[in-house]
Design an enzyme around this catalytic site. Structure first.
Site, PDB file in Angstrom:
ATOM      1  CG  LEU A   1     185.070 105.751  77.772  1.00 46.78           C
ATOM      2  CD1 LEU A   1     185.678 105.461  76.412  1.00 46.78           C
ATOM      3  CD2 LEU A   1     183.990 106.823  77.655  1.00 46.78           C
TER       4      LEU A   1
ATOM      5  N   GLY B   1     184.545  95.863  80.395  1.00 45.58           N
ATOM      6  CA  GLY B   1     184.305  94.690  79.573  1.00 45.58           C
ATOM      7  C   GLY B   1     184.682  93.468  80.390  1.00 45.58           C
TER       8      GLY B   1
ATOM      9  CG  ASN C   1     188.442  89.639  77.961  1.00 45.21           C
ATOM     10  OD1 ASN C   1     188.066  88.785  78.748  1.00 45.21           O
ATOM     11  ND2 ASN C   1     188.362  89.477  76.648  1.00 45.21           N
TER      12      ASN C   1
ATOM     13  CB  VAL D   1     186.899 100.703  77.867  1.00 45.01           C
ATOM     14  CG1 VAL D   1     187.182 101.578  76.655  1.00 45.01           C
ATOM     15  CG2 VAL D   1     186.854  99.240  77.458  1.00 45.01           C
TER      16      VAL D   1
ATOM     17  CG  ASP E   1     178.606  89.677  75.199  1.00 44.59           C
ATOM     18  OD1 ASP E   1     177.407  89.407  75.423  1.00 44.59           O
ATOM     19  OD2 ASP E   1     179.405  90.009  76.074  1.00 44.59           O
TER      20      ASP E   1
END
Lengths: 251, 306
Positions: free
Chosen positions: B30, B33, B35, B38, B141
């Protein structure tokens, strides 16, 4: 927490080895990060190897970036080093208290609390960052970006809850026997650097090693004896390898 | 920068949770990010999103934010579904499962459905941020990729990697959306920080070319909110919201609720330009009316007396 951030664009050519100097800094509880700044061309193979080696010896991380990405990179390295130092210290405690290697070995339900403590410590622990700037001739066109990166780092440090300070050095110093020169003593608001930078006289030699050692001494003179925590360098070196994953806009 | 070197996991990969034992079948990526990655995933018949990262601490920190929001907003289905580790190709990866949020990034949505949707989306976004602020967090963010819009302008925030407790240093941000970058204030997490980023989001979404051009050409010492206000003033789509954007960029909203209320008022005013003007009768007109009433009255009195 004490850090040295070396900003350079090439290899050293005078005096002690910067790798040994960085190892000495790390032994005294100061992490050394290195930002290699290049715009056209590269730092050269030798320069790149040296930059990586200095950071590895200094328990920190290194990045080779263009001037455009310098501010972001400086922030990211500073922040990740803070987190790395805290994680290391907390994991050390976990080893002693619970006999687990790291927070990753705890069941998820218990991690939540430990991570919360880590975040509090990262935010609140006192932090000192000494910037050591290569002022050899080839750095001249990059100084505006360096100045901006320092201002930007100042913004991020001011936003922390914990006490934060930066000091700025450039090398080589003005006198022939001076490895580096202090431009700005510990401050929490690094502004008005422009005036200092305008006065800089660019020189040919790059005594990176001696300059690093001088900054380590400065830490000792100004912060008293630095408390060295028992550390395991392997953890930080590993962080260096995967730090890039979230290097984009992390502060 | 280096995220592209991260290998994607092929569809059909199954994650088996080491601690809680749940199984997740990954359907497709998807998004990325800071980190981690996803994925859209299924757990039995249930669809969810799974975020896989490298650093346990980073993922757990995000999961902590989601858990604290779930605890506060109990009326809705929970965001956070599971936190666990999985073994993949002999390595252990931390992951967490969360509610799947359909939708496309704001910029994409506006391109597909038309710029006229930005009024509704803007209002919903500010409402969502206000809820977050009231729970003690700043999103940090705000940017097009992190604001997903689904049918009829419904808004959801994704990627809580930047979420920061109010009063702390913002953990993660995107340079051009950052208040500090524009010399418009500190990097300390407060509601006005997010509201500033929302203002930049609208400029980015509706006048992206000129915004990026500006960031490329402007010298760092000249960055200032007035440069952004100047863009707004000369853009016909943004202009009706100029007074809102001006206040947001100069940090003159204390809360996202207050910003939302003002946004709403401007959306309505823009839709009914006439009613907006009726409210304020120019002084000279009122004076003239009073004079004519007086004159009329005098004439009537004189007429009666005769």
């Amino acid at each position: 927490m004490n850090q040295i951030l070396l900003i350079t664009d090439g290899g050293s050519n005078v005096g002690e080895s910067p790798v040994i100097a960085a190892a000495q800094a790390y032994a005294e509880g100061i992490t050394v990060n290195v930002a290699g700044v290049v715009d056209d061309g590269s730092v050269g193979e030798q320069g790149a190897v040296e930059i990586a080696e200095i950071a590895r010896a200094g328990g920190g991380m290194s990045r080779i970036v263009s001037t455009r990405l310098l501010s972001q990179t400086v922030q990211m390295m500073t922040r990740q080093t803070v987190q790395g130092t805290i994680r290391q210290a907390v994991n050390q405690e976990l080893r002693q208290l619970l006999g687990v290697e790291s927070v990753a070995e705890l069941p998820p339900a218990k991690r939540a609390e430990v991570v919360r403590v880590m975040e509090d410590l990262s935010e609140n622990s006192p932090l000192r960052v000494a910037l050591l700037i290569d002022a050899s001739g080839s750095m001249k066109p990059k100084l505006a970006a360096v100045e901006e990166a320092i201002r930007d780092l100042g913004l991020s440090l001011q936003a922390r809850k914990g006490e934060s300070a930066v000091a700025v050095f450039h090398f080589p110093g003005e006198l022939s026997n001076e490895a580096c020169m202090l431009d700005l003593d510990w401050t929490d608001a690094p502004s008005r650097l422009g005036a200092i930078f305008a006065k800089l006289r660019m020189k040919g030699t790059t005594p990176t090693g001696p300059a690093l050692l001088r900054v380590v001494e400065f830490f000792r003179e100004t912060c008293g004896k630095i408390n060295t925590e028992p550390q395991q360098p392997t953890t930080l070196i590993k962080r260096d390898d995967n730090g890039g994953v979230r290097s984009d806009y992390v502060v | 920068m280096i995220t592209s070197s991260e290998k994607q996991l092929p569809p059909g990969t199954v994650l088996r949770g080491k601690w809680n034992g749940k199984r997740y079948r990954l359907e497709r990526l998807l998004g990325l990010g800071a980190n981690g990655q996803v994925y859209l995933a299924s757990n039995g018949s249930r669809t969810c999103a799974v975020k896989i990262g490298k650093e346990t601490e980073d993922l757990q920190a995000e999961a902590n934010v989601l858990a604290s929001l779930d605890q506060r907003e109990r009326r809705r289905p929970p965001f956070l579904l599971d936190v666990d580790d999985a073994e993949l190709q002999g390595r252990r990866f931390p992951f967490y499962a969360m509610q799947y949020v359909p939708g496309s990034p704001v910029k994409t949505y506006l391109r597909q459905h038309g710029a006229q949707w930005f009024g509704v989306i803007g209002y919903r976004l500010l409402e969502r941020l206000a809820e977050l602020h009231e729970a003690g967090w700043v999103f940090g963010d705000v940017k097009s990729d992190n604001v997903l819009v689904s049918d009829y302008g419904r808004v959801a925030l994704v990627d809580y990697g930047g979420a920061t407790g109010i009063g702390r240093g913002v953990r993660q941000f995107t340079e051009i959306y950052d208040r500090g970058y524009w010399a418009a204030g500190s990097r300390t997490a407060d509601p006005a920080y997010d509201v500033f980023a929302v203002a930049v989001l609208w400029i980015h979404a509706l006048d992206g070319k000129r915004l990026l051009q500006l960031t490329r050409t402007l010298l760092p010492q000249n960055r200032h909110p007035r440069e952004l206000v100047e863009l707004v003033r000369t853009n016909p789509t943004l202009q009706p919201m100029e007074s809102w954007l001006d206040r947001a960029l100069y940090g003159r909203f204390q809360h996202a609720r207050e910003a939302g209320e003002y946004w709403r008022a401007l959306v309505h005013a823009a839709a009914h330009p006439k009613t907006a003007r009726e409210g304020q009768v120019p002084g000279w007109m009122a004076g003239l009316l009073a004079a004519s009433v007086l004159l009329c009255g005098t004439a009537a009195v004189i007429w009666f007396l005769h």
